[in-house]
Enzyme design. Structure first.
Site, PDB file in Angstrom:
ATOM      1  N   ASP A  68     -18.116  -0.346   6.356  1.00  0.00           N
ATOM      2  CA  ASP A  68     -18.211  -0.539   7.810  1.00  0.00           C
ATOM      3  C   ASP A  68     -19.156   0.479   8.443  1.00  0.00           C
ATOM      4  OD1 ASP A  68     -16.708   1.714   7.425  1.00  0.00           O
ATOM      5  OD2 ASP A  68     -15.090   1.164   8.801  1.00  0.00           O
ATOM      6  N   GLU A  73       0.850  -1.194   0.000  1.00  0.00           N
ATOM      7  CA  GLU A  73       0.000   0.000   0.000  1.00  0.00           C
ATOM      8  C   GLU A  73       0.886   1.243   0.000  1.00  0.00           C
ATOM      9  OE1 GLU A  73      -3.007   0.484   3.005  1.00  0.00           O
ATOM     10  OE2 GLU A  73      -4.260   1.591   1.620  1.00  0.00           O
ATOM     11  N   ASP A 103      -9.581  -3.458   4.859  1.00  0.00           N
ATOM     12  CA  ASP A 103      -8.569  -2.471   5.261  1.00  0.00           C
ATOM     13  C   ASP A 103      -8.406  -2.529   6.786  1.00  0.00           C
ATOM     14  OD1 ASP A 103      -6.623  -0.523   5.031  1.00  0.00           O
ATOM     15  OD2 ASP A 103      -8.023   1.144   4.787  1.00  0.00           O
ATOM     16  N   HIS A 162      -0.222   6.422   6.723  1.00  0.00           N
ATOM     17  CA  HIS A 162       1.121   5.999   6.306  1.00  0.00           C
ATOM     18  C   HIS A 162       2.099   7.095   6.709  1.00  0.00           C
ATOM     19  CE1 HIS A 162      -0.129   2.545   3.738  1.00  0.00           C
ATOM     20  NE2 HIS A 162      -1.272   3.205   3.772  1.00  0.00           N
TER      21      HIS A 162
END
Ligand code: ZN
Length: 383
Positions: free
Chosen positions: A247, A128, A272, A140
């Site tokens: 979700d 990713e 994820d 990230h």
């Protein structure tokens, strides 16, 4: 080889619901399926599961961990997290790796390559990071992001070999379109994501061979009527599959429903999931970053940035059918046949048909997982 017969169940896959049927598993394959009363075969083990629905095992193209364990943290944590997701119906998992120092990513790639060679339920790795837009980096670490430099790419390909299944790239980075071609030539699925790209540049990435969008709507510009951006480019291209994190937090259920309507057969429900999936609220790490999970929502500390999900794929199915109003066969397809197509494995994964993998999930009337077979083994028995 031992045979397992599951009877008195409804079979539900991308082709629809087959009431009151049976399925015969032989080793790691489906040997036969049929209707009740019609030539029901003998088997070593028989399970009568009246009131249950059987679907193909779920395939997760994008996940980072679960049960307090993270895929970036070595073999024990990978196995622990996979066990959590298997119990929730995920029978094939792509191991997503976040941006980290290059040496650490190389080490993770080598590890996943070894594990994937031993364990058929581990599909391979997903990079990713590190080729992401700094302004859309999500969870990230900015210091580990990099441009898709050919030397870096060569090192990653060398470490992961054919076990790298997927890479996410922001097409606006210098050299990105060439990198898309390089990864596609190596047999790797390229996803557009964590990006500021406009519609035109996103289309260029698709024309260069990218076939996936990493969690559509999240970590990219939204749709503007004069600046459609990467989302509209993704919806408009029949070659492209859209990852969706369903979700109830990452996208509104109405937007999820619209996604299924606008891109039929091209939605892949991914988790994820980070370490808190299948676990408790509290403090976690995602790569090198600190994350707090409250009421099941993971946020980077001190920000309003969502840091992965705490989702499992059975919850995504339940949310699709009960909250977003998605047709049950289309919802199951998005967890099974569509991700199998993305991986080029739809000839053996994603349907309840003879010759397909013995990946089967038994669900009760409320879509709760009761029992899972992964590659023919009962999940929980092989731990
Ligand atoms: Zn992710």
């Amino acid at each position: 080889m031992t045979t397992t017969l599951i009877t008195d169940v409804d079979l539900l896959d991308a082709r629809g619901r087959r009431p009151d049927s049976w399925i015969l598993l032989d080793g790691d394959r489906i040997a036969a399926v049929g209707e009740a009363g019609v030539a029901v075969p003998a088997a070593d083990t028989v399970h009568a599961l009246a009131g249950h629905t059987l679907t193909p095992g779920f395939i997760d193209l994008h996940g980072h961990g679960g049960g307090g364990a993270a895929y970036d943290n070595g073999e024990d944590e990978i196995r622990a997290a996979l066990a959590v997701h298997r119990a929730h119906g995920t029978t094939r998992s792509v191991i997503s790796l976040v941006a980290n120092p290059l040496e650490q990513i190389e080490e993770s790639l080598r590890l996943v390559a070894r594990l994937a060679a031993e364990d058929p339920t581990i599909v391979g790795s997903h990079l990713e990071g590190p080729f992401l837009a700094i302004g859309r980096r999500g969870a990230h670490a900015p210091e580990y992001l990099s441009e898709p430099d050919p030397v870096v790419i060569a090192r990653l390909l060398d470490a992961g070999g054919s076990s790298i299944r997927q890479v996410t790239i922001a097409p606006e980075l210098p050299g990105a379109i060439a990198a898309v071609r390089q990864f596609v030539a190596a047999g790797i699925v390229v996803a557009v994501g964590h990006t500021e790209a406009d519609e035109k540049l996103t289309r260029e990435a698709f024309d260069a061979g990218a076939t996936l969008v990493t969690h559509i709507f999240n970590a990219m510009p939204g749709i503007h009527h004069r600046d459609p951006g990467p989302i509209v480019a993704g919806f408009d291209d029949d070659r492209v599959t859209l990852e969706l994190v369903l979700d109830g937090v990452h996208v509104h259920p109405s937007v999820a429903q619209m996604t299924f309507r606008a891109a039929p057969h091209r939605v892949a429900l991914v988790t994820d999931a980070m370490a808190a999936a299948g676990g408790d609220d509290g403090y976690y790490r995602l790569g090198s970053l600190n994350v707090t999970v409250q009421n099941g929502v993971a946020m980077l500390n001190g920000t309003q940035t969502i840091a992965g999900s705490t989702l499992t794929q059975d919850s995504a199915l339940k949310c699709a059918v009960t909250t977003a109003g998605v047709d049950e066969a289309r919802a199951v397809e998005a967890l099974t046949l569509t991700p199998a197509c993305v991986l080029g494995r739809d000839d053996e994964w994603g349907l309840l048909e003879p010759g397909y993998a013995a990946d089967v999930v038994a669900l009760d009337a409320e879509w709760n997982v009761e029992r899972v077979w992964a590659a023919g083994s009962v999940v929980g028995d092989d731990a």
